[in-house]
Scaffold this motif. Structure first.
Motif, PDB file in Angstrom:
ATOM      1  N   UNK A   1      11.208  26.016  51.621  1.00 32.65           N
ATOM      2  CA  UNK A   1      12.920  27.066  51.507  1.00 32.65           C
ATOM      3  C   UNK A   1      12.155  27.968  49.714  1.00 32.65           C
ATOM      4  N   UNK A   2      11.389  27.218  48.464  1.00 37.55           N
ATOM      5  CA  UNK A   2      10.693  28.327  48.184  1.00 37.55           C
ATOM      6  C   UNK A   2      10.314  29.565  48.249  1.00 37.55           C
ATOM      7  N   UNK A   3       9.851  29.863  49.516  1.00 40.10           N
ATOM      8  CA  UNK A   3       9.374  31.087  49.692  1.00 40.10           C
ATOM      9  C   UNK A   3      10.586  32.024  50.625  1.00 40.10           C
ATOM     10  N   UNK A   4      11.590  31.221  51.234  1.00 36.90           N
ATOM     11  CA  UNK A   4      12.529  32.014  51.693  1.00 36.90           C
ATOM     12  C   UNK A   4      13.636  32.613  50.653  1.00 36.90           C
ATOM     13  N   UNK A   5      13.994  32.182  49.439  1.00 38.49           N
ATOM     14  CA  UNK A   5      14.036  32.661  48.209  1.00 38.49           C
ATOM     15  C   UNK A   5      13.668  33.418  47.619  1.00 38.49           C
ATOM     16  N   UNK A   6      12.749  33.901  47.866  1.00 42.06           N
ATOM     17  CA  UNK A   6      11.959  34.811  47.510  1.00 42.06           C
ATOM     18  C   UNK A   6      11.861  36.157  48.115  1.00 42.06           C
ATOM     19  N   UNK A   7      12.158  35.391  49.624  1.00 40.71           N
ATOM     20  CA  UNK A   7      12.117  36.520  50.172  1.00 40.71           C
ATOM     21  C   UNK A   7      13.592  37.066  50.708  1.00 40.71           C
ATOM     22  N   UNK A   8      14.370  36.255  50.661  1.00 39.28           N
ATOM     23  CA  UNK A   8      15.858  36.768  50.814  1.00 39.28           C
ATOM     24  C   UNK A   8      16.183  37.491  49.831  1.00 39.28           C
ATOM     25  N   UNK A   9      15.912  37.801  48.288  1.00 38.34           N
ATOM     26  CA  UNK A   9      15.932  38.067  47.605  1.00 38.34           C
ATOM     27  C   UNK A   9      15.395  40.017  48.114  1.00 38.34           C
ATOM     28  N   UNK A  10      14.044  39.602  48.243  1.00 37.99           N
ATOM     29  CA  UNK A  10      13.811  40.834  48.536  1.00 37.99           C
ATOM     30  C   UNK A  10      14.955  41.821  49.446  1.00 37.99           C
ATOM     31  N   UNK A  11      14.959  40.740  50.762  1.00 36.80           N
ATOM     32  CA  UNK A  11      15.961  41.372  51.359  1.00 36.80           C
ATOM     33  C   UNK A  11      17.498  42.010  51.490  1.00 36.80           C
ATOM     34  N   UNK A  12      17.412  41.253  50.387  1.00 35.92           N
ATOM     35  CA  UNK A  12      19.574  42.299  49.871  1.00 35.92           C
ATOM     36  C   UNK A  12      18.572  43.591  49.329  1.00 35.92           C
ATOM     37  N   UNK A  13      17.949  43.239  48.715  1.00 35.93           N
ATOM     38  CA  UNK A  13      17.071  45.085  48.268  1.00 35.93           C
ATOM     39  C   UNK A  13      17.965  45.980  49.422  1.00 35.93           C
ATOM     40  N   UNK A  14      16.288  45.629  50.473  1.00 40.90           N
ATOM     41  CA  UNK A  14      16.310  46.008  51.672  1.00 40.90           C
ATOM     42  C   UNK A  14      17.698  46.515  52.327  1.00 40.90           C
ATOM     43  N   UNK A  15      18.463  45.405  52.911  1.00 36.58           N
ATOM     44  CA  UNK A  15      19.529  45.915  53.429  1.00 36.58           C
ATOM     45  C   UNK A  15      20.341  46.459  52.081  1.00 36.58           C
ATOM     46  N   UNK A  16      20.594  46.976  51.045  1.00 33.28           N
ATOM     47  CA  UNK A  16      21.008  47.729  50.317  1.00 33.28           C
ATOM     48  C   UNK A  16      20.184  49.098  50.101  1.00 33.28           C
ATOM     49  N   UNK A  17      19.550  49.237  51.174  1.00 32.28           N
ATOM     50  CA  UNK A  17      18.816  51.130  50.939  1.00 32.28           C
ATOM     51  C   UNK A  17      18.063  51.106  50.103  1.00 32.28           C
ATOM     52  N   UNK A  18      17.830  50.271  49.152  1.00 35.16           N
ATOM     53  CA  UNK A  18      17.027  49.694  48.459  1.00 35.16           C
ATOM     54  C   UNK A  18      15.635  49.546  49.018  1.00 35.16           C
ATOM     55  N   UNK A  19      14.777  50.554  49.274  1.00 37.23           N
ATOM     56  CA  UNK A  19      13.665  50.312  50.313  1.00 37.23           C
ATOM     57  C   UNK A  19      12.372  50.097  48.741  1.00 37.23           C
ATOM     58  N   UNK A  20      12.686  50.728  47.694  1.00 34.60           N
ATOM     59  CA  UNK A  20      11.109  50.578  47.283  1.00 34.60           C
ATOM     60  C   UNK A  20      10.740  49.325  46.141  1.00 34.60           C
ATOM     61  N   UNK A  21      12.864  49.293  45.430  1.00 36.01           N
ATOM     62  CA  UNK A  21      13.168  47.637  45.175  1.00 36.01           C
ATOM     63  C   UNK A  21      12.567  46.576  46.112  1.00 36.01           C
ATOM     64  N   UNK A  22      13.172  46.688  47.014  1.00 37.06           N
ATOM     65  CA  UNK A  22      12.622  45.703  48.251  1.00 37.06           C
ATOM     66  C   UNK A  22      10.952  45.117  47.943  1.00 37.06           C
ATOM     67  N   UNK A  23      10.422  46.409  49.005  1.00 37.41           N
ATOM     68  CA  UNK A  23       9.031  46.665  48.757  1.00 37.41           C
ATOM     69  C   UNK A  23       8.475  46.513  46.974  1.00 37.41           C
TER      70      UNK A  23
END
Length: 220
Positions: free
Chosen positions: A123-145
């Motif tokens: 659950x902890x890992x998923x929380x971190x990954x979802x946070x980055x995925x939200x940036x990625x889906x919003x088009x902020x690729x650099x922020x996600x990476x």
């Protein structure tokens, strides 16, 4: 990698950002499906595979040069999605082997193992990954990476690594026909414990809960 390359994700399926996001998305979907409990017999080996594949993405992020976000301050993503239901479902699914012991930092001398939970870790890992995925889906690729790389070093990398070791240990015990000790009575709110304490707490996990679902011969 140039910033232009980081943003060219739709043009090139072999792009680094696309590959990392695909592996992250695959993990998020897979663990969510496992947590539904529809196929409990294959949950442990399936999680072993998914965590292993995620850590490949983490290794690539770790080996990559530092990724610097475009903005000085991280954009507000709003409230984080709740993972309590997923955590609870995983805890029920993995109940016989959910609690395990780990050494938080292998380079910190004389540290006793501490109890941890696979369900909490995932659950902890998923929380971190979802946070980055939200940036990625919003088009902020650099922020996600940047986020995935930063949180790999600061949290989810070590957490996923510990989880992988626990899952691998479960499968190894079954494949090698070695009875697996259940940490009966041990929980994550307990203090430091050594090998003797772990041994005293140990009890045999029921073969039908571990060996049977994995399709292995039963532990005697």
């Amino acid at each position: 990698m140039s910033d232009a390359t980081l943003h060219a994700t739709e043009q090139n399926p072999d792009d680094f950002a696309v590959q990392i996001s695909d592996q992250v998305e695959s993990f998020l979907v897979a663990v969510t499906e496992v947590a539904k409990g529809d196929e409990p017999d294959s949950a442990i080996p399936f999680l072993l595979l998914e965590v292993s594949q995620l850590l490949l993405a983490g290794g690539r992020l770790g080996a990559h040069e530092d990724i610097v976000p475009e903005e000085r301050y991280e954009p507000d993503l709003g409230p984080e999605p709740d993972v309590d239901e997923l955590r609870e479902n995983l805890a029920r699914l993995l109940e016989p082997v959910d609690v395990y012991s780990e050494v938080f930092d292998p380079y910190e001398p004389r540290k006793a193992p501490v109890p941890a939970r696979i369900s909490d870790d995932l659950a902890d890992v998923i929380t971190d990954l979802r946070h980055g995925m939200a940036h990625y889906r919003a088009g902020r690729t650099t922020e996600a990476l940047w986020w995935w790389q930063f949180s790999y070093f600061s949290n989810w990398g070590s957490t996923a690594s510990a989880t992988l070791r626990a899952l691998q240990s479960v499968v190894a015990h079954v494949r090698l026909d070695q009875p697996l000790a259940e940490l009966d009575g041990l929980d994550t709110d307990q203090g430091d414990m050594g090998d003797e304490t772990l041994e005293m707490e140990a009890g045999k996990v029921m073969a039908e809960e571990i060996g049977g679902p994995l399709g292995m011969r039963k532990v005697k």
